[in-house]
Design a protein around this motif. Structure first.
Motif, PDB file in Angstrom:
ATOM      1  N   SER A  10       0.773  -1.060   0.203  1.00 53.73           N
ATOM      2  CA  SER A  10      -0.085  -0.297   0.071  1.00 53.73           C
ATOM      3  C   SER A  10       0.712   1.202   0.053  1.00 53.73           C
ATOM      4  O   SER A  10       0.410   2.360  -0.571  1.00 53.73           O
ATOM      5  N   THR A  11       2.189   1.251   0.669  1.00 49.11           N
ATOM      6  CA  THR A  11       2.836   2.554   0.631  1.00 49.11           C
ATOM      7  C   THR A  11       4.364   1.970   0.181  1.00 49.11           C
ATOM      8  O   THR A  11       5.264   2.768   0.238  1.00 49.11           O
ATOM      9  N   SER A  12       4.522   1.069  -0.635  1.00 53.91           N
ATOM     10  CA  SER A  12       5.831   0.652  -0.876  1.00 53.91           C
ATOM     11  C   SER A  12       5.793  -0.364  -2.442  1.00 53.91           C
ATOM     12  O   SER A  12       5.015  -0.672  -2.671  1.00 53.91           O
ATOM     13  N   ILE A  13       6.919  -0.100  -3.130  1.00 50.11           N
ATOM     14  CA  ILE A  13       7.221  -1.072  -4.188  1.00 50.11           C
ATOM     15  C   ILE A  13       8.570  -1.580  -4.096  1.00 50.11           C
ATOM     16  O   ILE A  13       9.637  -0.743  -4.086  1.00 50.11           O
ATOM     17  N   LYS A  14       8.513  -2.994  -3.906  1.00 46.67           N
ATOM     18  CA  LYS A  14       9.950  -3.392  -4.032  1.00 46.67           C
ATOM     19  C   LYS A  14      10.053  -4.035  -5.655  1.00 46.67           C
ATOM     20  O   LYS A  14       9.028  -4.431  -6.099  1.00 46.67           O
ATOM     21  N   VAL A  34      10.923   1.619  -3.099  1.00 53.82           N
ATOM     22  CA  VAL A  34      10.718   2.802  -2.901  1.00 53.82           C
ATOM     23  C   VAL A  34       9.434   2.652  -1.633  1.00 53.82           C
ATOM     24  O   VAL A  34       8.753   1.724  -1.957  1.00 53.82           O
ATOM     25  N   SER A  35       9.799   3.061  -0.401  1.00 56.76           N
ATOM     26  CA  SER A  35       8.941   3.098   0.764  1.00 56.76           C
ATOM     27  C   SER A  35       8.338   4.657   1.343  1.00 56.76           C
ATOM     28  O   SER A  35       9.044   5.340   0.846  1.00 56.76           O
ATOM     29  N   ALA A  59      18.805  10.239  -1.913  1.00 58.03           N
ATOM     30  CA  ALA A  59      17.586   9.694  -2.758  1.00 58.03           C
ATOM     31  C   ALA A  59      16.252   9.793  -1.963  1.00 58.03           C
ATOM     32  O   ALA A  59      15.861   8.650  -1.758  1.00 58.03           O
ATOM     33  N   LYS A  60      16.088  10.897  -1.501  1.00 57.07           N
ATOM     34  CA  LYS A  60      14.571  11.138  -0.904  1.00 57.07           C
ATOM     35  C   LYS A  60      13.847  12.194  -1.452  1.00 57.07           C
ATOM     36  O   LYS A  60      14.380  13.234  -1.869  1.00 57.07           O
ATOM     37  N   ALA A  61      12.486  11.802  -1.370  1.00 55.58           N
ATOM     38  CA  ALA A  61      11.698  12.936  -1.927  1.00 55.58           C
ATOM     39  C   ALA A  61      10.199  12.509  -1.403  1.00 55.58           C
ATOM     40  O   ALA A  61       9.887  11.516  -0.854  1.00 55.58           O
ATOM     41  N   ARG A  62       9.445  13.741  -1.287  1.00 55.59           N
ATOM     42  CA  ARG A  62       8.108  13.343  -1.242  1.00 55.59           C
ATOM     43  C   ARG A  62       7.417  12.869  -2.302  1.00 55.59           C
ATOM     44  O   ARG A  62       7.144  13.411  -3.537  1.00 55.59           O
ATOM     45  N   ILE A  63       6.898  11.376  -2.351  1.00 59.32           N
ATOM     46  CA  ILE A  63       6.376  10.853  -3.277  1.00 59.32           C
ATOM     47  C   ILE A  63       4.687  10.360  -3.205  1.00 59.32           C
ATOM     48  O   ILE A  63       4.653   9.680  -2.159  1.00 59.32           O
ATOM     49  N   GLY A  64       4.032  11.596  -3.546  1.00 58.78           N
ATOM     50  CA  GLY A  64       2.744  11.556  -3.080  1.00 58.78           C
ATOM     51  C   GLY A  64       1.677  10.235  -3.925  1.00 58.78           C
ATOM     52  O   GLY A  64       0.764  10.108  -3.424  1.00 58.78           O
ATOM     53  N   GLU A  68       4.261   8.536  -9.137  1.00 55.38           N
ATOM     54  CA  GLU A  68       5.443   9.257  -8.960  1.00 55.38           C
ATOM     55  C   GLU A  68       6.651   8.126  -8.572  1.00 55.38           C
ATOM     56  O   GLU A  68       7.621   8.138  -8.888  1.00 55.38           O
ATOM     57  N   ALA A  69       6.107   7.102  -7.694  1.00 54.63           N
ATOM     58  CA  ALA A  69       7.009   6.043  -7.281  1.00 54.63           C
ATOM     59  C   ALA A  69       7.329   5.309  -8.343  1.00 54.63           C
ATOM     60  O   ALA A  69       8.680   4.720  -8.336  1.00 54.63           O
TER      61      ALA A  69
END
Length: 397
Positions: A10-14, A34-35, A59-64, A68-69
């Motif tokens: 729900s909040t990540s892609i491996k 991306v978490s 490599a950090k960002a607000r991925i809303g 975007e992820a």
């Protein structure tokens, strides 16, 4: 063949990148994640097979959003150091009522996955969105869905059928079982390890989601989860099996609000129901129990008891037991849970080696006592490798 494997939450892609040569086991060459998608600060990691960090500095960002992820993942897998993608495989939790076996994704398959959302509302809508986004980004590449239920398609009808009016079976209401890719990977690893393969095996996949599966001669014959990943044994935020009358009670006390009850059952039940903060993390619960928090200690006992009961029931079902395997975050890393789960089964011939159980090791390892008639092992789940294996096989048909 170069295969990209995507395993989304729900909040990540491996994501993992596999080199799958014909006739050989797929080998992971890159992996990342991306978490924190939608949070104040997302995190991005990307490594090669030797563990070298390939993520750009900071490599950090607000991925809303998921889109975007996917952009982050897309840039990573199209980098100059990564081979060209030839196929993409996705872990999909629920196939819905009509799909059987792993599938190349077509418009019809996507239609069925959208319909399956009523069975897995936490899982399938997100992966459908991921598939659609990746198809738009990689339109010339074949995309494949690998289902967590396929390993359990060998269950007999008496295991998969609910005692409900037949009209519901026609709508796809049956016990599907989940964590199948994990279970399959464990069967593969045990066979690769050599020696006698256990005829009567129980796999306890214990993590955020938990299930216990009975495997007879390498095939699933029963498993604790049913129509959805909410049932079975107690989990981090899910309750496992409940009295049907209790469900009626909950609906009445929520004025028939199905969404509110569903949210409670998926996000604030299970182990999370025992703490004021609603944390289902076993480490936090054990730490609180050690400080004297009675509810935390009770949570641990409720959890381990539910797993012990499941293992014991399968021992009776199979007429004995040759091996028990622990997998998942709790199964792999929580020695205390393994000990407590098996304590009640010692009279049935299950003997744990305490020192082996306490060792901090990775990979497949034995933790049973010398001379134990039942082998006890810890085996890491390799879902992504199984997905790559199935994608490679489907690509060559």
């Amino acid at each position: 063949m170069q295969i990209l494997v995507l395993n989304s939450g729900s909040t990540s892609i491996k994501f993992s990148f596999f080199d799958a040569e014909e006739g050989s086991t797929p080998v992971s060459v890159f992996e990342g994640e991306v978490s924190g998608i939608g949070g104040s600060e997302a995190k991005f990691s990307f490594r090669d097979a030797d563990g070298h960090d390939l993520a750009p500095p900071g490599a950090k960002a607000r991925i809303g959003s998921l889109e975007e992820a996917v952009e982050f993942v897309g840039r990573a897998v199209m980098g100059p150091e990564v081979p060209k993608i030839e196929a993409i495989g996705y872990r999909v939790v629920h196939p819905g009522a009509r799909l059987k076996g792993h599938q190349r994704i077509t418009d019809e398959v996507l239609k069925e996955l959208r319909a399956a959302a009523e069975f897995a509302p936490l899982h399938d809508p997100a992966v459908v969105k991921l598939i659609e986004t990746m198809q738009a980004k990689f339109p010339a590449i074949a995309h494949y869905a690998c289902f967590d239920t396929v390993f359990h398609e060998t269950m007999p009808a008496e295991a998969s059928t609910y005692p409900l009016p037949a009209e519901y079976a026609g709508k796809g209401v049956r016990r599907y079982g989940f964590h199948g890719l994990s279970c399959e990977s464990i069967v593969v690893q045990l066979r690769e390890a050599g020696g006698d393969f256990p005829k009567r095996l129980v796999i306890a996949h214990l993590g955020g989601g938990c299930s216990v599966t009975a495997v007879l001669e390498g095939k699933s014959i029963d498993t604790s989860m049913g129509l959805t990943p909410t049932g079975g044994i107690v989990m981090a935020t899910r309750p496992g099996d409940l009295d049907p009358g209790l469900m009626m009670y909950l609906l009445r006390h929520h004025d028939g609000d199905v969404d509110a009850v569903e949210k409670m059952l998926n996000h604030s039940s299970g182990l999370a129901a025992f703490t004021p903060a609603g944390s289902g993390d076993m480490r936090a619960l054990r730490a609180a129990a050690d400080r004297g928090a009675e509810r935390a200690g009770l949570a641990v006992k409720v959890f381990t008891r539910s797993v012990t009961k499941a293992i014991g029931s399968y021992l009776a079902l199979m007429g004995g037991l040759d091996a028990v395997v622990f997998a998942g975050g709790i199964g792999e890393h929580d020695a205390a849970s393994r000990q407590e789960i098996l304590d009640g089964l010692q009279t049935l011939g299950i003997q744990l080696d305490t020192s082996r159980n306490q060792e901090k090791k990775s990979g497949l390892r034995s933790i049973s006592a010398e001379g134990s008639p039942v082998a006890i092992s810890v085996v890491p789940a390799e879902e992504d490798r199984m997905i790559a294996t199935h994608v490679a096989a489907m690509s060559r048909v």
